[in-house]
Design a protein around this motif. Structure first.
Motif, PDB file in Angstrom:
ATOM      1  N   GLY A   5      13.724  -1.617  -1.437  1.00  0.00           N
ATOM      2  CA  GLY A   5      13.520  -0.649  -0.371  1.00  0.00           C
ATOM      3  C   GLY A   5      12.079  -0.683   0.112  1.00  0.00           C
ATOM      4  N   GLY A   6      11.880  -0.391   1.365  1.00  0.00           N
ATOM      5  CA  GLY A   6      10.557  -0.498   1.960  1.00  0.00           C
ATOM      6  C   GLY A   6       9.532   0.409   1.306  1.00  0.00           C
ATOM      7  N   THR A   7       9.929   1.636   0.945  1.00  0.00           N
ATOM      8  CA  THR A   7       8.965   2.593   0.401  1.00  0.00           C
ATOM      9  C   THR A   7       8.494   2.210  -0.994  1.00  0.00           C
ATOM     10  OG1 THR A   7      10.121   4.280   1.690  1.00  0.00           O
ATOM     11  CG2 THR A   7       8.578   5.072   0.066  1.00  0.00           C
ATOM     12  N   THR A   8       9.244   1.354  -1.695  1.00  0.00           N
ATOM     13  CA  THR A   8       8.812   0.934  -3.034  1.00  0.00           C
ATOM     14  C   THR A   8       7.552   0.083  -2.971  1.00  0.00           C
ATOM     15  OG1 THR A   8      10.255  -1.015  -2.948  1.00  0.00           O
ATOM     16  CG2 THR A   8      11.163   0.984  -3.925  1.00  0.00           C
ATOM     17  N   ARG A   9       7.153  -0.327  -1.768  1.00  0.00           N
ATOM     18  CA  ARG A   9       5.906  -1.081  -1.632  1.00  0.00           C
ATOM     19  C   ARG A   9       4.676  -0.172  -1.714  1.00  0.00           C
ATOM     20  NH1 ARG A   9       9.195  -3.766   2.418  1.00  0.00           N
ATOM     21  NH2 ARG A   9       9.579  -5.935   1.838  1.00  0.00           N
ATOM     22  N   VAL A  10       4.875   1.131  -1.567  1.00  0.00           N
ATOM     23  CA  VAL A  10       3.760   2.070  -1.696  1.00  0.00           C
ATOM     24  C   VAL A  10       3.334   2.095  -3.161  1.00  0.00           C
ATOM     25  CG1 VAL A  10       3.031   4.469  -1.419  1.00  0.00           C
ATOM     26  CG2 VAL A  10       4.600   3.444   0.237  1.00  0.00           C
ATOM     27  N   PRO A  11       2.081   1.758  -3.467  1.00  0.00           N
ATOM     28  CA  PRO A  11       1.649   1.677  -4.869  1.00  0.00           C
ATOM     29  C   PRO A  11       1.925   2.949  -5.677  1.00  0.00           C
ATOM     30  CG  PRO A  11      -0.010   0.717  -3.439  1.00  0.00           C
ATOM     31  CD  PRO A  11       1.003   1.348  -2.540  1.00  0.00           C
ATOM     32  N   ALA A  12       1.716   4.118  -5.065  1.00  0.00           N
ATOM     33  CA  ALA A  12       1.915   5.378  -5.795  1.00  0.00           C
ATOM     34  C   ALA A  12       3.381   5.557  -6.190  1.00  0.00           C
ATOM     35  CB  ALA A  12       1.444   6.556  -4.946  1.00  0.00           C
ATOM     36  N   VAL A  13       4.289   5.148  -5.338  1.00  0.00           N
ATOM     37  CA  VAL A  13       5.714   5.237  -5.654  1.00  0.00           C
ATOM     38  C   VAL A  13       6.048   4.305  -6.814  1.00  0.00           C
ATOM     39  CG1 VAL A  13       8.043   4.811  -4.763  1.00  0.00           C
ATOM     40  CG2 VAL A  13       6.324   5.886  -3.294  1.00  0.00           C
ATOM     41  N   LYS A  14       5.539   3.103  -6.754  1.00  0.00           N
ATOM     42  CA  LYS A  14       5.787   2.129  -7.824  1.00  0.00           C
ATOM     43  C   LYS A  14       5.236   2.628  -9.155  1.00  0.00           C
ATOM     44  CE  LYS A  14       5.157  -1.971  -6.326  1.00  0.00           C
ATOM     45  NZ  LYS A  14       4.525  -3.252  -5.920  1.00  0.00           N
ATOM     46  N   GLU A  15       4.050   3.229  -9.108  1.00  0.00           N
ATOM     47  CA  GLU A  15       3.435   3.734 -10.340  1.00  0.00           C
ATOM     48  C   GLU A  15       4.237   4.872 -10.940  1.00  0.00           C
ATOM     49  OE1 GLU A  15      -0.476   4.826  -9.174  1.00  0.00           O
ATOM     50  OE2 GLU A  15      -1.133   2.760  -8.769  1.00  0.00           O
ATOM     51  N   ARG A  16       4.761   5.767 -10.111  1.00  0.00           N
ATOM     52  CA  ARG A  16       5.563   6.893 -10.615  1.00  0.00           C
ATOM     53  C   ARG A  16       6.822   6.394 -11.327  1.00  0.00           C
ATOM     54  NH1 ARG A  16       3.996  12.562  -9.867  1.00  0.00           N
ATOM     55  NH2 ARG A  16       2.127  12.418  -8.590  1.00  0.00           N
ATOM     56  N   ILE A  17       7.479   5.424 -10.741  1.00  0.00           N
ATOM     57  CA  ILE A  17       8.701   4.893 -11.358  1.00  0.00           C
ATOM     58  C   ILE A  17       8.373   4.181 -12.666  1.00  0.00           C
ATOM     59  CG2 ILE A  17      10.652   3.332 -11.033  1.00  0.00           C
ATOM     60  CD1 ILE A  17      10.397   3.823  -8.016  1.00  0.00           C
ATOM     61  N   ALA A  18       7.316   3.390 -12.663  1.00  0.00           N
ATOM     62  CA  ALA A  18       6.922   2.670 -13.879  1.00  0.00           C
ATOM     63  C   ALA A  18       6.537   3.647 -14.989  1.00  0.00           C
ATOM     64  CB  ALA A  18       5.761   1.725 -13.560  1.00  0.00           C
ATOM     65  N   LYS A  19       5.848   4.721 -14.635  1.00  0.00           N
ATOM     66  CA  LYS A  19       5.437   5.714 -15.622  1.00  0.00           C
ATOM     67  C   LYS A  19       6.652   6.423 -16.220  1.00  0.00           C
ATOM     68  CE  LYS A  19       2.504   9.814 -16.164  1.00  0.00           C
ATOM     69  NZ  LYS A  19       1.595  10.772 -15.465  1.00  0.00           N
TER      70      LYS A  19
ATOM     71  N   ASP B 299       6.775  -1.816 -16.807  1.00  0.00           N
ATOM     72  CA  ASP B 299       6.504  -2.325 -15.469  1.00  0.00           C
ATOM     73  C   ASP B 299       7.807  -2.526 -14.704  1.00  0.00           C
ATOM     74  OD1 ASP B 299       3.816  -2.355 -15.963  1.00  0.00           O
ATOM     75  OD2 ASP B 299       3.792  -4.460 -16.625  1.00  0.00           O
ATOM     76  N   VAL B 300       7.757  -2.233 -13.421  1.00  0.00           N
ATOM     77  CA  VAL B 300       8.946  -2.415 -12.593  1.00  0.00           C
ATOM     78  C   VAL B 300       8.957  -3.828 -12.030  1.00  0.00           C
ATOM     79  CG1 VAL B 300       9.134   0.018 -11.987  1.00  0.00           C
ATOM     80  CG2 VAL B 300       7.750  -1.494 -10.569  1.00  0.00           C
TER      81      VAL B 300
END
Length: 783
Positions: free
Chosen positions: A266-280, A285-286
């Protein structure tokens, strides 16, 4: 969306005429020009936008561009969400007669009102057309991706864009005294720039500029933002990311440590903050190995291949789930209380069917609704009402058993698919055996479940009785006998007791045999937001008119485009390759006519009927076509003369070799060769004459001979000469040897040749002593 070779409900047709290149025009067209703006149908991110994409990102007709309408489905116009979204839209939302959401647009210079369903159908029609153009074949089925098990429908890329828009609207109001929300075109341009800025911040942590020229009132605006500021701005949105993740783990009954890998798309998963929240959240790591833009399309394509009989794929199955629990409510027979039961729990497998049994003396109504209204992202929890008709009591006054089949189909839609009434009727004598079998089943009534309503029984394990659950293809568990239809007077005695003879008692009178039949019952469905038949027929009729209008509009625009293209093509080439092929006076006159035609196109000729453009094109072609032909002939004529000359030289040489007694041609008859010489001489004379005549012509004059005439001469020459000069030499046969009276007199070579020719042939029969079926007979020497 992916497509594959079924049928669906007719969709209202999307027309390019929705988009107008200029105010007051009847349609946009897709033509380009000196003073006009090019407008085309465009699909925005996530395929949610139907509208206009203009050159240099200019919004050409914002009020007639429909976008971001997906979330309006299933909502009433007075919904708070609709009223909030309405403020940020470039087009007008109005209420429909049924309370739904309507979209007002201008079409063919008239104001039209379309439902959200119609606009969606237009989008799907356009996607279908695009797919067919690329596949070069008709598309009748499609697979459309939907949201998964756990999701937040109000959290996406658009929401992050809105945060940036709100920030810069406030900044511009303070800094430039400009209210961006007062002009929709300016607001849309700001949305575009904010989306671009958001994407840039995903890969850059430094300050990034936002510049928009001529934003409002001829003023340029600028601003800046960095990733840290953006994350602070979207802090409330980032907190929402974990909510669907917790919901997902709860529904799947998994722990975080049970998850071995996490893939995000998904396009929004490119936002670093979104990726970090999911990984946390998952503590690992995602992975982003899948193409975020293609992942859904690839999944749809795989599902298409699974469903299509034309493809064979590896054994792979996809089990859909019911996202929200569904319950049924009904009124008890002759009572004021209601019965309620959850027929499909959350994440129940789909497609799936269940059979419910009701005891009723007359028609009754069932109402389906979502059991957990708070978990449904829509204010309306009702699904629909279903009326089971033509129910009547049994002849003896007892309640009838009514079997109702509830189903969630492969599209995730809940419905009551069928209903039937179990009816007892007297059996004929020839049906005794089958009736006895039926009655045996009826006698095996299980004990009544005290927790179940007396008026309804579920043939399902969830209701505390034996399971009777059916799927599309087969019954997933064995169906039990019909449980609640038996009565004491109809029970058949034990087999052992029936075989005992009681001599001291008179024989009992035979009881009438009873058979059980299922009578199909009609079910009237009234679904929430369902289109009525009259309304649907009106939409279909409207679609037909729009399709026809689209066809006419396309033809008109094509004719208009043809005139413009002709003007541009000739104006460029008259000062280039065509310049030598038109005289000076005609050259000036034609240039003036082209300029006049161009001016006409942008003024009174901008919105003319198709025939007006056809006439204009014919007027231009009367002058332009001869010039174009002269140019093309000058290019092709020398090539054809060269080919003709080569063929003449070839046949002339063959004739000369024949006169010189060349062995290659001594088998050709002299009269035949004279035909070759005659044809060569005639064509040679013709070519010399036309070459001399053409040499006297200027390039701006029509040619004496055309390339096609020369090509015809080449063909005639070949047809006459080629069969003669390529005649094969006659074969010389070797003399046959005579046989001597004492037997064949063959030399060794001929004998060997005959042996080879006769290899594998059946040997001659002599005196009836040949045995062709025996191997020894094949190699037997005969005298």
């Amino acid at each position: 969306m992916a497509t594959a070779p079924c049928s669906g409900e007719p969709a209202a047709h999307w027309t390019e005429s929705f988009q107008k290149a200029r105010e007051g025009g009847s349609g946009s067209g897709t033509w380009r020009g000196r003073r006009r703006r090019r407008s085309v149908i465009s699909f925005g991110s996530k395929n949610r936008t139907i509208g206009v994409a203009a050159k240099n990102q200019q919004i050409t007709h914002a009020n007639n561009t429909v976008s971001n309408f997906k979330r309006f489905h299933g909502r009433a116009f007075n919904d708070l969400f609709i009223q909030k979204e309405k403020e940020n839209l470039s087009y007008d939302l109005v209420p429909l007669k049924n309370g739904g959401v309507g979209i007002k647009v201008m079409y063919m210079d008239e104001e039209h009102l379309f439902s959200v369903e119609q606009i969606t159908a237009m989008l799907l029609t356009k996607l279908k057309e695009t797919a067919e153009n690329n596949l070069k074949k008709p598309v009748t089925d499609c697979v459309i991706s939907v949201l998964g098990t756990a999701f937040d429908p109000f959290l996406g890329g658009k929401n992050f864009d809105e945060k940036l828009v709100e920030h810069f609207c406030a900044e511009f109001k303070t800094k430039y005294k400009l209210d961006a929300k007062s002009k929709i075109r300016a607001l849309l341009r700001l949305y575009q720039e904010c989306e671009r800025l958001k994407k840039l911040m995903s890969s850059n942590s430094t300050d990034l500029p936002l510049n928009i020229e001529c934003f409002m009132n001829d003023k340029d605006v600028s601003g800046k933002m960095n990733r840290l500021q953006f994350e602070e701005l979207c802090a409330d949105l980032l907190k929402k990311i974990e909510v669907p993740l917790y919901s997902l783990m709860e529904q799947t009954q998994l722990k975080v440590e049970d998850v071995s890998a996490v893939e995000i798309v998904g396009g929004t998963t490119r936002v670093p903050a979104v990726k970090e929240r999911i990984a946390k959240f998952f503590g690992k790591d995602v992975s982003t190995t899948l193409n975020a833009d293609e992942a859904v399309a690839r999944g749809c394509a795989l599902q298409c291949a699974i469903l299509s009989p034309a493809f064979k794929v590896r054994e792979f199955s996809v089990t859909d789930a019911v996202p929200f629990p569904i319950s049924l409510v009904w009124n008890h027979d002759s009572e004021d209380t209601e019965g309620v039961h959850e027929v499909f729990s959350r994440n129940h497998a789909a497609p799936f069917s269940k059979v419910l049994t009701f005891l009723r003396r007359g028609p009754f109504e069932l109402e389906a609704f979502y059991s957990d209204p708070q978990g449904v992202p829509y204010p309306e929890a009702k699904i629909g009402r279903f009326v089971v008709q033509n129910v009547s009591a049994q002849k003896d006054g007892e309640k009838s058993r009514v079997k109702v089949k509830v189903r969630v189909n492969t599209h995730g839609i809940f419905t009551i698919s069928t209903a039937s009434m179990v009816e007892k009727v007297p059996a004929e004598e020839n049906e005794v055996s089958s009736v006895e079998a039926d009655m045996e089943c009826l006698s095996q009534r299980p004990p009544e479940n005290p927790g179940t309503d007396k008026n309804v029984q579920q043939d399902n394990s969830e209701a505390g009785t034996q399971s009777q659950v059916q799927t599309d293809a087969q019954q997933t568990s064995q169906s039990p006998p019909s449980p609640e239809l038996t009565s004491e007077g109809n029970k058949i005695p034990d087999a052992d007791k029936a075989n005992e003879k009681k001599v001291d008692q008179p024989p009992e009178a035979k009881k009438p045999k009873i058979k059980v039949v299922n009578v199909e019952l009609p079910v009237e469905a009234n679904l929430v937001w369902q289109l009525g038949k009259d309304l649907l027929n009106m939409y279909i009729e409207t679609e037909g008119k729009m399709i026809m209008q689209d066809k006419l509009e396309k033809e008109r625009n094509d004719a208009k485009n043809a005139v413009e293209e002709y003007v541009y093509e000739f104006r460029d080439k008259l000062c280039g390759p065509y310049e030598k092929f038109i005289c000076e006076q005609d050259h000036q006159n034609f240039l003036r006519l082209l300029t006049e035609t161009e001016d006409w196109l942008y003024e009174e000729g901008e919105d003319q009927a198709k025939q007006a453009y056809v006439d204009k094109l014919e007027e231009l072609m009367k002058i332009g076509t001869p010039v174009k032909v002269r140019f093309q002939e000058a290019e092709e004529r020398p090539k054809m003369f060269e080919e003709l000359g080569q063929r003449l030289q070839h046949y002339a040489k063959v004739a000369a070799d024949f006169r010189n007694k060349d062995e290659k041609y001594n088998h050709i008859d002299e009269s035949e060769m004279k035909k070759v010489e005659k044809s060569v001489n005639e064509v040679m004379e013709w070519m010399n004459n036309v070459l001399n005549a053409q040499a006297k012509k200027n390039l701006d004059q029509d040619p004496v001979v055309r390339a096609q005439e020369i090509k015809t001469k080449v063909k005639e020459l070949n047809n006459t000469c080629e069969p003669i000069v390529t005649q094969p030499k006659p074969k010389v046969e070797s003399p046959k040897l005579e046989r001597t009276p004492n037997g064949p007199n063959l030399d060794k070579k001929e004998e060997d040749l005959e042996d080879k020719n006769n290899f594998g042939a059946e040997p001659p029969h002599q005196n009836g002593e040949c045995y062709p079926n025996e191997k020894s007979a094949v190699n037997m020497d005969l005298d």
